[in-house]
Structures are given as structure tokens and as C-alpha cells.
Design a protein around this motif. Structure first.
Motif, PDB file in Angstrom:
ATOM      1  N   LYS A 148       0.831  -1.204   0.000  1.00  0.00           N
ATOM      2  CA  LYS A 148       0.000   0.000   0.000  1.00  0.00           C
ATOM      3  C   LYS A 148       0.867   1.256   0.000  1.00  0.00           C
ATOM      4  CE  LYS A 148      -3.970  -2.053   2.234  1.00  0.00           C
ATOM      5  NZ  LYS A 148      -4.827  -2.099   3.399  1.00  0.00           N
ATOM      6  N   ASN A 149       2.031   1.147   0.621  1.00  0.00           N
ATOM      7  CA  ASN A 149       2.942   2.277   0.740  1.00  0.00           C
ATOM      8  C   ASN A 149       4.307   1.716   1.141  1.00  0.00           C
ATOM      9  OD1 ASN A 149       3.892   4.866   0.801  1.00  0.00           O
ATOM     10  ND2 ASN A 149       2.663   5.521   2.547  1.00  0.00           N
ATOM     11  N   ILE A 150       5.372   2.453   0.875  1.00  0.00           N
ATOM     12  CA  ILE A 150       6.710   2.030   1.309  1.00  0.00           C
ATOM     13  C   ILE A 150       7.470   3.239   1.846  1.00  0.00           C
ATOM     14  CG2 ILE A 150       6.912   0.028  -0.219  1.00  0.00           C
ATOM     15  CD1 ILE A 150       8.641   1.816  -2.084  1.00  0.00           C
ATOM     16  N   ASN A 151       8.384   2.971   2.763  1.00  0.00           N
ATOM     17  CA  ASN A 151       9.264   4.015   3.287  1.00  0.00           C
ATOM     18  C   ASN A 151      10.722   3.598   3.104  1.00  0.00           C
ATOM     19  OD1 ASN A 151       9.459   2.000   5.151  1.00  0.00           O
ATOM     20  ND2 ASN A 151       9.097   3.288   6.933  1.00  0.00           N
ATOM     21  N   TYR A 152      10.980   2.852   2.042  1.00  0.00           N
ATOM     22  CA  TYR A 152      12.308   2.340   1.723  1.00  0.00           C
ATOM     23  C   TYR A 152      12.449   2.233   0.211  1.00  0.00           C
ATOM     24  CZ  TYR A 152       9.661  -1.997   1.123  1.00  0.00           C
ATOM     25  OH  TYR A 152       8.745  -2.934   0.722  1.00  0.00           O
ATOM     26  N   ALA A 153      13.638   1.892  -0.231  1.00  0.00           N
ATOM     27  CA  ALA A 153      13.890   1.620  -1.645  1.00  0.00           C
ATOM     28  C   ALA A 153      14.188   0.137  -1.791  1.00  0.00           C
ATOM     29  CB  ALA A 153      15.072   2.439  -2.139  1.00  0.00           C
ATOM     30  N   LEU A 154      13.754  -0.444  -2.884  1.00  0.00           N
ATOM     31  CA  LEU A 154      14.011  -1.852  -3.159  1.00  0.00           C
ATOM     32  C   LEU A 154      15.076  -1.947  -4.236  1.00  0.00           C
ATOM     33  CD1 LEU A 154      13.191  -4.824  -2.624  1.00  0.00           C
ATOM     34  CD2 LEU A 154      11.596  -4.582  -4.543  1.00  0.00           C
ATOM     35  N   VAL A 155      16.126  -2.735  -3.968  1.00  0.00           N
ATOM     36  CA  VAL A 155      17.201  -2.959  -4.928  1.00  0.00           C
ATOM     37  C   VAL A 155      17.083  -4.385  -5.445  1.00  0.00           C
ATOM     38  CG1 VAL A 155      19.691  -2.985  -5.319  1.00  0.00           C
ATOM     39  CG2 VAL A 155      18.709  -1.353  -3.696  1.00  0.00           C
ATOM     40  N   LEU A 156      16.853  -4.503  -6.753  1.00  0.00           N
ATOM     41  CA  LEU A 156      16.777  -5.814  -7.394  1.00  0.00           C
ATOM     42  C   LEU A 156      18.128  -6.104  -8.025  1.00  0.00           C
ATOM     43  CD1 LEU A 156      13.450  -5.123  -9.303  1.00  0.00           C
ATOM     44  CD2 LEU A 156      13.663  -6.357  -7.173  1.00  0.00           C
ATOM     45  N   LYS A 157      18.717  -7.235  -7.675  1.00  0.00           N
ATOM     46  CA  LYS A 157      19.963  -7.659  -8.316  1.00  0.00           C
ATOM     47  C   LYS A 157      19.576  -8.538  -9.495  1.00  0.00           C
ATOM     48  CE  LYS A 157      22.801  -7.560  -4.177  1.00  0.00           C
ATOM     49  NZ  LYS A 157      23.681  -8.348  -3.302  1.00  0.00           N
ATOM     50  N   THR A 158      20.014  -8.160 -10.684  1.00  0.00           N
ATOM     51  CA  THR A 158      19.611  -8.884 -11.884  1.00  0.00           C
ATOM     52  C   THR A 158      20.799  -9.569 -12.548  1.00  0.00           C
ATOM     53  OG1 THR A 158      19.903  -6.976 -13.330  1.00  0.00           O
ATOM     54  CG2 THR A 158      17.756  -7.230 -12.306  1.00  0.00           C
ATOM     55  N   LYS A 159      20.480 -10.623 -13.271  1.00  0.00           N
ATOM     56  CA  LYS A 159      21.505 -11.320 -14.045  1.00  0.00           C
ATOM     57  C   LYS A 159      21.145 -11.347 -15.523  1.00  0.00           C
ATOM     58  CE  LYS A 159      22.979 -14.468 -10.415  1.00  0.00           C
ATOM     59  NZ  LYS A 159      23.127 -15.854 -10.008  1.00  0.00           N
ATOM     60  N   TYR A 160      19.866 -11.415 -15.807  1.00  0.00           N
ATOM     61  CA  TYR A 160      19.428 -11.607 -17.185  1.00  0.00           C
ATOM     62  C   TYR A 160      18.608 -10.410 -17.649  1.00  0.00           C
ATOM     63  CZ  TYR A 160      20.909 -16.203 -15.654  1.00  0.00           C
ATOM     64  OH  TYR A 160      21.625 -17.231 -15.120  1.00  0.00           O
ATOM     65  N   SER A 161      17.324 -10.552 -17.729  1.00  0.00           N
ATOM     66  CA  SER A 161      16.464  -9.485 -18.231  1.00  0.00           C
ATOM     67  C   SER A 161      16.275  -8.385 -17.183  1.00  0.00           C
ATOM     68  CB  SER A 161      15.103 -10.058 -18.611  1.00  0.00           C
ATOM     69  OG  SER A 161      14.223  -9.019 -18.976  1.00  0.00           O
ATOM     70  N   ALA A 193      13.742  -6.137 -17.774  1.00  0.00           N
ATOM     71  CA  ALA A 193      12.368  -5.684 -17.983  1.00  0.00           C
ATOM     72  C   ALA A 193      11.611  -5.805 -16.664  1.00  0.00           C
ATOM     73  CB  ALA A 193      11.700  -6.534 -19.060  1.00  0.00           C
ATOM     74  N   ILE A 194      10.768  -4.821 -16.389  1.00  0.00           N
ATOM     75  CA  ILE A 194      10.002  -4.848 -15.147  1.00  0.00           C
ATOM     76  C   ILE A 194       8.535  -4.556 -15.432  1.00  0.00           C
ATOM     77  CG2 ILE A 194      11.981  -4.165 -13.723  1.00  0.00           C
ATOM     78  CD1 ILE A 194      10.644  -1.398 -13.540  1.00  0.00           C
ATOM     79  N   HIS A 195       7.703  -4.847 -14.447  1.00  0.00           N
ATOM     80  CA  HIS A 195       6.275  -4.547 -14.533  1.00  0.00           C
ATOM     81  C   HIS A 195       5.824  -3.992 -13.192  1.00  0.00           C
ATOM     82  CE1 HIS A 195       4.811  -7.760 -11.878  1.00  0.00           C
ATOM     83  NE2 HIS A 195       5.844  -8.452 -12.344  1.00  0.00           N
ATOM     84  N   THR A 196       4.687  -3.324 -13.212  1.00  0.00           N
ATOM     85  CA  THR A 196       4.115  -2.800 -11.968  1.00  0.00           C
ATOM     86  C   THR A 196       2.711  -3.370 -11.757  1.00  0.00           C
ATOM     87  OG1 THR A 196       3.380  -0.808 -13.118  1.00  0.00           O
ATOM     88  CG2 THR A 196       5.493  -0.679 -11.963  1.00  0.00           C
ATOM     89  N   SER A 197       2.528  -4.604 -12.191  1.00  0.00           N
ATOM     90  CA  SER A 197       1.250  -5.286 -11.969  1.00  0.00           C
ATOM     91  C   SER A 197       1.001  -5.423 -10.468  1.00  0.00           C
ATOM     92  CB  SER A 197       1.270  -6.673 -12.598  1.00  0.00           C
ATOM     93  OG  SER A 197       1.511  -6.577 -13.984  1.00  0.00           O
ATOM     94  N   PHE A 198      -0.222  -5.248 -10.065  1.00  0.00           N
ATOM     95  CA  PHE A 198      -0.656  -5.383  -8.676  1.00  0.00           C
ATOM     96  C   PHE A 198      -0.018  -4.351  -7.738  1.00  0.00           C
ATOM     97  CE2 PHE A 198      -0.978  -9.585 -10.637  1.00  0.00           C
ATOM     98  CZ  PHE A 198      -2.343  -9.807 -10.504  1.00  0.00           C
ATOM     99  N   MET A 199       0.521  -3.279  -8.306  1.00  0.00           N
ATOM    100  CA  MET A 199       1.072  -2.210  -7.470  1.00  0.00           C
ATOM    101  C   MET A 199       0.008  -1.144  -7.279  1.00  0.00           C
ATOM    102  SD  MET A 199       5.055  -1.996  -8.498  1.00  0.00           S
ATOM    103  CE  MET A 199       5.221  -0.630  -7.390  1.00  0.00           C
ATOM    104  N   ARG A 200       0.133  -0.385  -6.193  1.00  0.00           N
ATOM    105  CA  ARG A 200      -0.899   0.583  -5.824  1.00  0.00           C
ATOM    106  C   ARG A 200      -0.447   2.035  -5.900  1.00  0.00           C
ATOM    107  NH1 ARG A 200      -3.950  -2.382  -0.858  1.00  0.00           N
ATOM    108  NH2 ARG A 200      -4.070  -4.425  -1.825  1.00  0.00           N
ATOM    109  N   PHE A 201       0.799   2.268  -6.313  1.00  0.00           N
ATOM    110  CA  PHE A 201       1.305   3.635  -6.388  1.00  0.00           C
ATOM    111  C   PHE A 201       2.380   3.710  -7.469  1.00  0.00           C
ATOM    112  CE2 PHE A 201       3.354   1.215  -3.043  1.00  0.00           C
ATOM    113  CZ  PHE A 201       4.696   1.329  -3.358  1.00  0.00           C
ATOM    114  N   PRO A 202       2.636   4.904  -8.017  1.00  0.00           N
ATOM    115  CA  PRO A 202       3.685   5.053  -9.029  1.00  0.00           C
ATOM    116  C   PRO A 202       5.072   4.958  -8.400  1.00  0.00           C
ATOM    117  CG  PRO A 202       2.463   7.119  -8.746  1.00  0.00           C
ATOM    118  CD  PRO A 202       1.863   6.118  -7.816  1.00  0.00           C
TER     119      PRO A 202
END
Length: 117
Positions: free
Chosen positions: A35-48, A50-59
Motif C-alpha cells: 500500500k505504501n513504502i518508506n524504503y527503496a528496493l534494490v533488485l539484483k539482476t543477471k538476465y532481463s 524488464a520490469i512490470h508494476t502489476s498489482f502495485m498501488r502507487f507510481p
């Protein structure tokens, strides 16, 4: 201990709590259903990267970072969007839209730092 961002380009610390998504399932879930966040999320990637914001509630603002920890692309995404950067990223930083707007820009070189609190 808190993990924060050090902007090497501007020589400034950015005090924001970071969470790391290291596994496939952590990356898949990302910020979905939050519903809300007060942090940043760091995704460690190896391949693609590309991201999506499906099922997210805020920009969100998304920072694509290369293997040298340099920001090469930034995108703002609304819920239910898809985005593929111009090249693969080593790290993807996701934050609530406008959270780091004046603190990070394309071309900045950053480090993730553990800080004693």
C-alpha cells in the motif's frame, strides 16, 4: 545498521533504507500488493531487466544501474505498466515516485553503504 546510498558523483549520502531482492521470488514479488513504502528496493539482476508494476498501488521511479554502479536510465511507472530499459542492468532501484528526484540523476555513480546507527 542501515543501508544507504552514497552518490559518488555529488559526494553526498542519501539516507534511505534499502531492501535487497536477491532471489528469483523476491524479485518476482518486488513491491506488488504494497500500500505504501518508506524504503527503496534494490533488485539484483543477471538476465532481463524488464520490469512490470502489476498489482502495485502507487507510481514508482525506477533507476537502472550498470555493473559499474552508474545510473544509465530512469523511468517513472504507474501501476499496471511494463518497461524495458535500453540495455540490461546489474541493479534496479525502485522507490516511491519523486522520493529521490533531486538526489539521483542519469550518469550518477553510486554505492550501497552500510551505516552504523
Amino acid at each position: 545498521m542501515a543501508t544507504i546510498i552514497y552518490n559518488k558523483t555529488t559526494d553526498k549520502l542519501i539516507h534511505i533504507r534499502l531492501k535487497f531482492a536477491d532471489s528469483y521470488f523476491q524479485r518476482l514479488k518486488g513491491l506488488m500488493f504494497k500500500k505504501n513504502i518508506n524504503y527503496a528496493l534494490v533488485l539484483k539482476t543477471k538476465y532481463s531487466s524488464a520490469i512490470h508494476t502489476s498489482f502495485m498501488r502507487f507510481p514508482i521511479d525506477v533507476y537502472f544501474i550498470d555493473e559499474n554502479k552508474k545510473i544509465f536510465e530512469i523511468a517513472t511507472l504507474k501501476p499496471w505498466s511494463k518497461y524495458e530499459p535500453s540495455m540490461n542492468a546489474r541493479y534496479i532501484l525502485e522507490v516511491k515516485a519523486d522520493s529521490l528526484k533531486d538526489k539521483l540523476k542519469k550518469g550518477d555513480e553510486i554505492e550501497f553503504v552500510c551505516e552504523n546507527s
